[in-house]
Scaffold this active site. Structure first.
Site, PDB file in Angstrom:
ATOM      1  N   SER A  69       0.828  -1.193   0.000  1.00 57.18           N
ATOM      2  CA  SER A  69       0.000   0.000   0.000  1.00 57.18           C
ATOM      3  C   SER A  69       0.874   1.260   0.000  1.00 57.18           C
ATOM      4  O   SER A  69       1.696   1.442  -0.890  1.00 57.18           O
ATOM      5  CB  SER A  69      -0.951  -0.049   1.207  1.00 57.18           C
ATOM      6  OG  SER A  69      -1.929   0.955   1.137  1.00 57.18           O
TER       7      SER A  69
ATOM      8  N   ASP B 213      -9.618  -3.252  -5.973  1.00 60.76           N
ATOM      9  CA  ASP B 213      -8.960  -2.571  -4.863  1.00 60.76           C
ATOM     10  C   ASP B 213      -9.520  -1.153  -4.756  1.00 60.76           C
ATOM     11  O   ASP B 213      -9.301  -0.318  -5.638  1.00 60.76           O
ATOM     12  CB  ASP B 213      -7.446  -2.540  -5.119  1.00 60.76           C
ATOM     13  CG  ASP B 213      -6.651  -2.016  -3.937  1.00 60.76           C
ATOM     14  OD1 ASP B 213      -7.247  -1.345  -3.070  1.00 60.76           O
ATOM     15  OD2 ASP B 213      -5.442  -2.277  -3.886  1.00 60.76           O
TER      16      ASP B 213
ATOM     17  N   HIS C 232      -7.102  -5.741  -0.614  1.00 58.63           N
ATOM     18  CA  HIS C 232      -6.004  -4.784  -0.400  1.00 58.63           C
ATOM     19  C   HIS C 232      -5.256  -5.116   0.891  1.00 58.63           C
ATOM     20  O   HIS C 232      -4.022  -5.160   0.906  1.00 58.63           O
ATOM     21  CB  HIS C 232      -6.567  -3.359  -0.347  1.00 58.63           C
ATOM     22  CG  HIS C 232      -5.532  -2.303  -0.184  1.00 58.63           C
ATOM     23  ND1 HIS C 232      -4.819  -1.781  -1.246  1.00 58.63           N
ATOM     24  CD2 HIS C 232      -5.069  -1.671   0.925  1.00 58.63           C
ATOM     25  CE1 HIS C 232      -3.972  -0.869  -0.804  1.00 58.63           C
ATOM     26  NE2 HIS C 232      -4.101  -0.787   0.509  1.00 58.63           N
TER      27      HIS C 232
END
Length: 318
Positions: free
Chosen positions: A131, A265, A294
């Site tokens: 991320s 996502d 995610h």
């Protein structure tokens, strides 16, 4: 590669240090201290919240599948941990404030400082970002081009226009305008006994099939109060600062980079995958075909680690 072996080498070591004047948790599989003879280190740069405990299963799987040959470390974001009672959140409050160590830019410098202090300069690195950790890795490459990065694996990367994503549109007002309103309920939650908080966490996450129970402990740490506040402070700056994709840094390091995008996502729409694929047709840019979320660490840490090993094991042969 497919056989999972469990022995004493699967036991991690946890250390709490001060880095850039802020308390930092480091989770380590394998060697706890690196000497000049260490050729390779896997280093996990987490998402936000940046608690290393979320990556326990992922790291253990990487460590074992590579035959315990390479140390696998994860460094928390500054202040994203439940620190021991013997330590304060900051070692030097004036220094931490001056460098905004809990802010987004401060967190990037925090990772570079960690490498300078704890990893020999000649050690080859496999950086694994998740991320916002992917954005941090690109910034590390940009700010210190001499880092010996063998590969950088970008898992579910949030590297552009975060505030414009479906999740960003929901979270930007919360993180940027209403952040202080959340502090009181977080403080009240932190007062609950741990056994009750654990029960609440399991209840909230109960809808996730195959939930990895290893994530309960770091989620409990997140509810300590300061940890969540620091994560939200960093998150608010992410919404404002993660704008255009850094194509210059990506182009410069393209052969070192592997991108892995989610098919659904909400932090990184499918269009972002198509755009980067079009801009870098020769890059190693992959789309998840397994339906991983995610926050893959919640239920697919082992599976993502296995896939990643297949991608890079050939690059690690000597």
């Amino acid at each position: 590669m497919e056989n999972m072996v469990t022995d004493s080498r699967d036991d991690p070591q946890t250390e709490f240090i001060y880095c850039c004047g802020a308390v930092t948790e480091v989770l380590k599989y394998g060697s706890c201290q690196l000497q000049s003879g260490h050729k390779l280190l896997f280093l996990i740069i987490p998402g936000n919240p940046g608690l290393v405990g979320f990556y326990t299963t992922f790291m253990q799987t990487l460590h074992s599948l590579f035959g315990y040959r390479h140390p696998v470390w994860a460094v928390s974001h500054a202040g994203h941990c439940a620190h021991p009672d013997s330590m304060d959140m900051v070692e030097d409050s004036s220094l931490a404030a001056e460098n905004d160590v809990f802010g987004f830019d401060g967190q990037i410098e925090h990772k570079l400082s960690f490498l300078r202090k704890y990893v020999p300069r000649e050690t080859n690195l496999v950086l694994v970002g998740h991320s916002i950790g992917c954005y941090i890795i690109l910034e590390m490459m940009k700010r210190d081009p001499e880092l010996k990065i063998l590969k950088a694996v970008m898992l579910f990367p949030t590297i552009e226009h975060m505030a414009q994503t479906p999740q960003g549109k929901v979270m930007t007002p919360v993180l940027c305008q209403m952040r202080y309103l959340t502090y009181l309920p977080l403080f009240l939650l932190s007062l609950l006994p741990d056994i009750l908080k654990s029960g609440l966490i399991k209840l909230v996450l109960g809808g996730i099939r195959s939930l990895d129970l290893a994530v309960v402990k770091p989620t409990l740490a997140l509810l300590s109060g300061d940890c969540a506040a620091n994560a939200m402070y960093m998150g608010g700056q992410e919404m404002r600062k993660v704008l255009e994709r850094d194509n210059v840094t990506i182009k410069t390091n393209l052969k070192k980079l592997i991108f892995y995008y989610g098919a659904s996502d909400h932090w990184c729409p499918l269009q972002y995958y198509h755009d980067i694929k079009q801009d870098f047709p020769h890059g190693d840019i992959r789309l998840c075909e397994n339906g991983f979320r995610h926050a893959f660490v919640l239920d697919a840490g082992r599976e993502v680690a296995k896939i990643m090993v297949e991608w890079i094991h050939g690059d690690l042969r000597t």
